[in-house]
Design an enzyme around this catalytic site. Structure first.
Site, short mmCIF file in Angstrom:
data_model
loop_
_atom_site.label_atom_id
_atom_site.label_comp_id
_atom_site.label_asym_id
_atom_site.label_seq_id
_atom_site.Cartn_x
_atom_site.Cartn_y
_atom_site.Cartn_z
CB SER A 1 -1.02 -0.09 0.93
OG SER A 1 -1.78 0.86 1.06
CG ASP B 1 -6.76 -2.57 -4.13
OD1 ASP B 1 -7.45 -2.02 -3.19
OD2 ASP B 1 -5.49 -2.37 -3.99
CG HIS C 1 -5.54 -2.76 -0.19
ND1 HIS C 1 -4.90 -1.78 -1.13
CD2 HIS C 1 -5.03 -2.15 0.92
CE1 HIS C 1 -3.87 -1.08 -0.64
NE2 HIS C 1 -3.82 -1.45 0.75
#
Length: 858
Positions: free
Chosen positions: A682, A756, A790
């Site tokens: 991330s 995601d 994610h």
């Protein structure tokens, strides 16, 4: 020559030493009974198969829905429930297994009744065609362990899109059910009725982050209503059922402490195509526990215009809750700045209280006025409550002492500090359970006239965290430390107060707390600490989850950035490593930047050198089993003191932090300077790409997972940046590694979930960044994981991510190869893994017929 074709490798397995750690059986989750005399061991399964993620799902208003089960998709679950008695001597009695539900069932929402005699939970089972059934509510008798369905009718199912069910009293539950009269699923029109139109002809200023899974059209709105609408049912343990209220999209159901009232929150139209359902119009109503409507507490309009500035909030009543120390008193907060953090006003928030049914036209009573943003309340009784406020921009946080029902006592500040200053954190008050089943601040009796609280803190120090429990005199502010973690070998924390079976003050000599205890090499166990002798009794004996790494070396190291900021990191070395014999090792650096307002606060030590090294399914610590040194969480503080914006010098501070970390591990002689890889997930992936662009002298390669690389695609803010692209154009551009793709000279592996749903990290970010890298001849590889979000959850996906990462590290870090190799020449221990979990299937297809190929481009 670059290959632009899809590479049909199928799913792969990493080396066995990594597989064995990832496949280790997970430990159970613990849940204590209301009276603290029993413990549930909630059993969990290992990683789910990809077939679970491959089930059809609807993406509506920011929510992902399994339409067949009518619940959130991708929900984890328990596989079984064990009940243990906590004996008088602190030991656990034999396990009693909850039984009677279908074999192989997926269990969720496990809840104790108020008296601890029953459990409620949901059950769903596998059906044909790889589908999961709708959820049914089950009840289990704690004494016998026998379970049965709550509803007698087989046609009543749980609707768990938002709330699920709650105990109203010891024999009654309020359940969100799928309306029996719901009708057929809405059908998508074969021909649209018209174009999709959004308008801002009224010139409203509406700035929103890059939310995902939003409603796209009226058909989506109809689908959302279809799945999310619930009929509330009051159901007794004897099976008596009573519908309550009309069907609606109920998002929370909250009984009053005295069980006489129910506060029901729901959302309703008009919906939005630019914000998720949490900002849809919201109605809060008050009903009696037997199903009679009393009044509407509020009906908030659609909130598309909440400013992007941190600390901005929704207009109107928010955070509406029951006072836990009163039978039926409500409290809430209302903003005075229109919800806009950039508006200067005093007070900024006002906290109100009101009886459930006001008498003789009583108006809401002001509890407290706040100049910062409201952050919650810890309630005790009519003479004591703690009110919290904070302001992100300055990191200021305050704790107020108020006397809720004593008008002659003025509020006073108890603590006024910086939220970044962990060394000054006094801890949080411990709570006890009341006779009503709520939780309030525990008062302790020390046989004198003072009022004492128990403050439970992490105890951050320059040597690491040393958790503590303080006896705190609320009148004088004096403290007495009555318990502290071991400093030399162990890391211990206070988990819960166990001596809370009676109302009123707790005698200090009858205090009993639950603590956890772990060390660098010993996994977490739970203990009872019993006063006055402070006797310690171990109540769990969980096995080491990965004994092959039990003797790893771990050290919290400290070093300094060239601007004087103190930095820390956790250095791990493989079991059996001998520097004199083995020499410097290849190293994987894994981190995530953080923002600070103060260099002093940025340099404070967080964490403990004695914490057990938990290793998740995609943890960088897995490469200890492959002979790597791991530098975990080296602090990367991005500091902006005073009015300076931290991100305006993001790249410079990022590079100097990384330089300091690399120089330190190389100086120690345990890391080879030419074999240091960097990685992150991330915002850590964003960091990784920037370091390869701006610090190529430090790292030989990088692994970037689920990142965002072009900040112009998140123009209304990201992370804690609340300036827009048009207000800080240079910062957005300079921070974007996409804009510096031509500077990247080191190999980079990009991995991203195809689905995601995290704000800002669209899969498109990795696609476009990879195209930019290709366009400049950068050695790069893009792996897109089907069905993954994610974070990655399916076993096939995780194993493949580990295979890709290990291949990358062996090729570009250990061996230092810069030329492309053949796809079949990777680690000799790697094996192809069919998406079904093992059975034979044609290449690229699992036995379930869905794609089993991660999209890999080289």
């Amino acid at each position: 020559m670059l290959q632009f074709n899809y590479l049909s490798l199928g799913y792969r397995l990493p080396p066995k030493e990594i597989q064995d750690i990832v496949d280790a059986p997970p430990l159970p989750v613990l849940s204590f009974s209301p009276s603290k005399d029993k413990i549930l061991f909630l059993k969990r399964r290992a990683l789910p198969p990809l077939s679970d993620l491959a089930k059809p799902e609807e993406k509506l208003a920011g929510v992902r829905i399994d339409g067949h089960s009518n619940t959130r998709s991708r929900m984890s679950s328990y596989t079984g429930i064990g009940i243990h008695k906590l004996m008088d001597d602190g030991t656990l009695g034999p396990e009693k297994v909850v039984h009677g539900y279908p074999e192989g069932a997926k269990i969720n929402f496990v809840t104790w009744s108020h008296d601890g005699r029953n459990l409620s939970f949901s059950v769903r089972v596998e059906e044909e065609d790889n589908k999961i059934s709708k959820l049914r509510v089950w009840i289990a008798d704690v004494e016998s362990g026998e379970a049965r369905p709550l509803f007698k009718s087989p046609d009543i199912y749980l609707n768990a899109i938002f709330d699920s069910f709650v105990w109203v009293d010891n024999s009654t539950l309020l359940v969100c059910t799928i309306p029996v009269s719901r009708g057929a699923l809405p059908q998508k029109p074969s021909v649209p009725s018209g174009p999709k139109i959004q308008s801002n002809e009224t010139k409203n200023v509406v700035q929103v982050r890059t939310f995902q899974d939003l409603l796209k059209d009226e058909y989506d709105a109809d689908l959302f209503d279809y799945y999310a609408t619930s009929q509330l049912m009051l159901v007794s343990l004897d099976g008596t059922v009573k519908p309550m209220g009309p069907p609606a999209v109920y998002t929370s159901i909250d009984p009053s402490p005295d069980d006489k009232y129910l506060m029901l929150s729901s959302i309703h139209r008009p919906y939005s195509y630019i914000v998720p359902c949490g900002r849809f119009p919201k109605r809060v109503e008050l009903w009696t526990a037997d199903g009679k409507f009393i009044r509407e507490l509020c009906d908030l309009p659609l909130a598309e215009d909440i400013p992007i500035a941190t600390s901005s909030v929704r207009k109107g009543k928010r955070s509406i809750y029951w006072r836990p120390d009163k039978p039926s008193t409500l409290y809430w907060v209302e903003t005075q700045d229109g919800g806009d953090a950039k508006v200067e006003v005093s007070p900024r928030d006002i906290v109100y209280m009101e009886n459930a049914e006001p008498i003789n036209g009583e108006q809401p009573e002001i509890l407290h006025k706040l100049d910062l943003r409201y952050g919650g309340i810890s309630w005790c009784d009519e003479s004591l409550a703690l009110v919290y406020e904070s302001w992100y921009k300055t990191r200021k946080t305050r704790t107020w002492v108020v006397a809720p029902d004593k008008k002659d006592v003025s509020p006073c500040i108890l603590f006024d500090r910086s939220s970044e200053d962990v060394y000054s954190d006094p801890g949080s008050p411990m709570l006890r359970r009341t006779a009503m089943g709520t939780y309030v601040i525990a008062k302790v009796n020390k046989q004198d006239e003072s009022t004492y609280l128990l403050l439970n803190g992490m105890g951050a120090t320059p040597e690491g965290n040393v958790p503590f429990l303080d006896l705190f005199d609320i009148n004088t502010g004096s403290k007495e430390r009555i318990w502290e973690s071991d400093k030399e070998k162990y890391f211990e924390t206070v988990v819960a107060l166990m001596s809370d079976k009676i109302d009123g003050d707790l005698p200090l000599d009858q205090l009993k707390i639950l603590t956890s205890k772990e060390s660098k090499t010993e996994n977490t166990q739970y203990y009872l600490q019993i006063w006055p002798e402070k006797k310690q009794v171990q109540i769990t004996n969980f096995p080491h989850p990965y004994p092959q790494l039990a003797s790893l070396y771990k050290e919290m190291i400290r070093y300094q950035r060239k601007d004087g900021v103190q930095l820390t990191a956790k250095l791990y070395l493989p079991p059996g490593y001998d520097q004199s014999k083995d020499g410097p090792l290849p190293c994987l650096v894994w981190s995530y930047p953080g923002e600070f307002k103060s260099k002093d606060a940025a340099g404070q030590v967080r964490g403990s050198p004695n914490e057990f090294s938990g290793i998740g399914a995609t943890s960088p610590l897995l490469w200890l089993a492959r002979g790597f040194a791991i530098l975990s969480g080296p602090t990367i503080p991005i500091v902006g003191e005073g009015d300076v914006e931290a991100n305006d010098s993001y790249v410079e501070q990022l590079v100097t932090s990384a330089e300091a970390a690399v120089e330190e591990v190389v100086r120690r002689g345990v890391v080879h300077p030419d074999k240091i890889a960097v990685g992150g997930h991330s915002y850590g992936a964003f960091m990784t790409a920037n370091l390869l662009a701006h610090a190529p002298h430090l790292f030989c390669c990088g692994i970037a997972r689920s990142g965002a690389y072009n900040r112009t695609l998140t123009p209304f803010g990201f992370q804690n940046e609340d300036r827009t692209l048009w207000e800080a154009t240079n910062t957005y551009v300079e921070m974007s590694p996409f804009m510096s793709a031509n500077k990247i000279k080191r190999p980079i592996l990009l991995i991203h979930g195809e689905q995601d749903n995290n704000s800002g990290t669209l899969t498109m970010q990795s696609d476009r960044f990879f195209n930019a890298l290709k366009g400049h001849g950068v050695q790069s590889r893009l792996v897109i994981l089907p069905f993954e979000s994610h974070g990655y959850s399916a076993r096939e996906s995780i194993m493949h991510v580990l295979w890709e990462s290990d291949r990358w590290l062996q090729k570009y870090c250990v061996n230092g190869t810069s030329k492309a190799d053949s796809e079949t020449a990777a680690d000799g221990e790697s094996k192809t893994l069919a998406a079904s979990g093992g059975g034979a299937a044609p290449e690229g297809l699992s036995s379930d017929g869905f794609s089993s190929i991660p999209r890999s481009l080289l």
